[in-house]
Design an enzyme around this catalytic site. Structure first.
Site, PDB file in Angstrom:
ATOM      1  N   GLY A 102       1.318  -1.648   0.313  1.00 48.78           N
ATOM      2  CA  GLY A 102       0.361   0.388   0.075  1.00 48.78           C
ATOM      3  C   GLY A 102       0.406   1.096   0.296  1.00 48.78           C
ATOM      4  N   CYS A 113      -1.089   2.593  -9.417  1.00 51.41           N
ATOM      5  CA  CYS A 113      -1.955   2.462  -8.100  1.00 51.41           C
ATOM      6  C   CYS A 113      -2.868   3.707  -8.328  1.00 51.41           C
ATOM      7  CB  CYS A 113      -0.848   3.281  -6.949  1.00 51.41           C
ATOM      8  SG  CYS A 113      -0.944   4.834  -7.350  1.00 51.41           S
TER       9      CYS A 113
END
Ligand SMILES: Cc1cc2nc3c(=O)[nH]c(=O)nc-3n(C[C@H](O)[C@H](O)[C@H](O)COP(=O)(O)O)c2cc1C
Length: 288
Positions: free
Chosen positions: A62, A121
Site C-alpha cells: 500500500g 496504483c
C-alpha cells in the site's frame, strides 16, 4: 539516456536508500529504482501485507513511505554517497499530487537520472490510473516539471496496454516500464491472507505475462524504449525480456529470496552477452 548497464532494481523491492548496500556495491547496477514516493508521508496498508504463493508472492504494502521531501534529505543522499545511479519513483492519487511530487523532485541533484511514474496504483475512485489512457497522459505531462526523463510504469491488468503506451509516449514519457504486479487474491484457509483482501502478484510466476506485455508493445511501437520487469530471477529471464523487445530490465521479488539477485542477474547477463558476441552490455538498447 544511457545507463552503464541494463540491470536495475524494481521499485518497492529494494528500499528507499542503501538497504541492499550490505550485500553488494549498489554502484555496480545500471540504476537503483527506489520505492514509490508521494508528496506526503503515507502509512500504507495494515499487516499482513505479504503472502507467499508458489513461484512468487502477493503483496498489498500500500505504498508506505516517508514522502518525497524526507527521501531527498535521507535515502537519496545515502544512495548518492554510495555512488549509485538513482531513479526516483513517484505516486499520487490525483494529477495535482503527481505534479506536486514532481516539483519537489525538480530540486534533486543530477545523480537522480530519471523519475519513474507509478501509474499502477489506485486513484481516488480506486481505479488504476494506467487503465485510463487519457489520465495517464495527463499525469505524465504534469510530471515533466521534475526536469529529467520520465518513465511510465504501466499495469498488465488491461487489454489496452498498447494504446496506453502510445498515449504516455505522446505525453512525453521517454520509456515505459512493463509491468507492475498482476491483480490477485489469495486465501489462508478460508480467510483472505492479506489484511487488504486483494493485492498484486509478482515473482517468477508472472514472467510470461511480462514477456507478453514487452513483446506486444515492442511489436506495435518499435521506436519505444521499454524497461522489462516481472519474474526476473536470473540471466535467462533477463535475456528473454531483452529478446522480447526490452532495452533494460529490473529485478524485484527475486531480491526477497536473495538480496544479491540484481548483481547476479547482471553477471549472468554479461556472460550471456559474451556468448552472443556482444562486446559491451551498454551496446544493448537505448537505455542499456
Ligand atoms: C513488496 C512489493 C512492493 C512493491 N512496491 C512498488 C512500488 O512502490 N512502486 C512500483 O512501481 N512498483 C512496486 N512493486 C512492483 C515491482 O516494482 C515490480 O513491478 C513487480 O513486482 C514485478 O516484478 P518482479 O516479479 O521482479 O517482482 C512492488 C512489488 C513488490 C513485490
Amino acid at each position: 539516456m544511457r545507463l552503464a548497464n541494463p540491470v536495475m532494481t524494481a521499485s518497492g523491492t529494494a528500499g528507499l536508500g542503501t538497504e541492499l548496500g550490505a550485500y553488494f556495491d549498489v554502484s555496480s547496477l545500471g540504476a537503483v529504482v527506489v520505492k514509490s514516493l508521494a508528496p506526503f508521508e503515507w502509512p500504507g496498508n495494515p499487516a499482513p501485507r505479504l503472502a507467499p504463493v508458489p513461484g512468487g508472492m502477493v503483496n498489498a504494502v500500500g505504498l508506505q513511505g516517508p514522502g518525497v521531501e524526507a527521501w531527498l534529505r535521507g535515502g537519496m543522499i545515502e544512495l548518492i554517497e554510495a555512488g549509485a545511479t538513482v531513479v526516483a519513483s513517484l505516486w499520487g492519487r490525483t494529477i495535482e499530487e503527481y505534479r506536486r511530487g514532481a516539483e519537489m523532485l525538480a530540486g534533486a541533484p543530477a545523480e537522480v537520472v530519471a523519475v519513474e511514474i507509478n501509474l499502477s496504483c489506485p486513484n481516488l475512485d480506486k481505479q488504476i490510473i494506467a487503465h485510463d489512457a487519457q489520465m495517464s497522459a495527463e499525469v505524465i505531462a504534469a510530471s515533466q516539471v521534475c526536469g529529467r526523463p520520465v518513465w511510465a510504469k504501466l499495469s498488465p491488468n488491461t487489454d489496452r496496454l498498447v494504446e496506453i503506451a502510445r498515449s504516455v509516449t505522446a505525453a512525453g514519457a521517454e520509456a515505459v516500464t512493463l509491468v507492475n504486479t498482476v491483480q490477485a487474491r489469495t486465501l489462508d484457509g478460508v480467510a483472505p491472507a492479506l489484511a487488504n483482501g486483494s493485492g498484486g502478484l509478482s515473482g517468477r510466476c508472472i514472467h510470461p505475462i511480462a514477456v507478453r506485455a514487452v513483446h506486444d508493445v515492442a511489436a506495435a511501437i518499435p521506436e519505444i524504449s521499454i524497461i522489462g520487469v516481472g519474474g526476473v530471477t536470473g540471466g535467462a529471464e533477463a535475456a528473454e525480456l531483452l529478446a522480447a523487445g526490452a532495452d533494460a530490465v529490473q529485478v524485484g521479488t527475486a531480491t526477497f529470496a536473495d538480496p544479491r539477485a540484481p548483481l547476479r542477474v547482471l553477471r549472468d547477463l554479461e556472460r550471456w552477452a559474451r556468448q552472443h558476441h556482444i562486446p559491451r552490455l551498454a551496446d544493448i538498447g537505448l537505455l542499456g
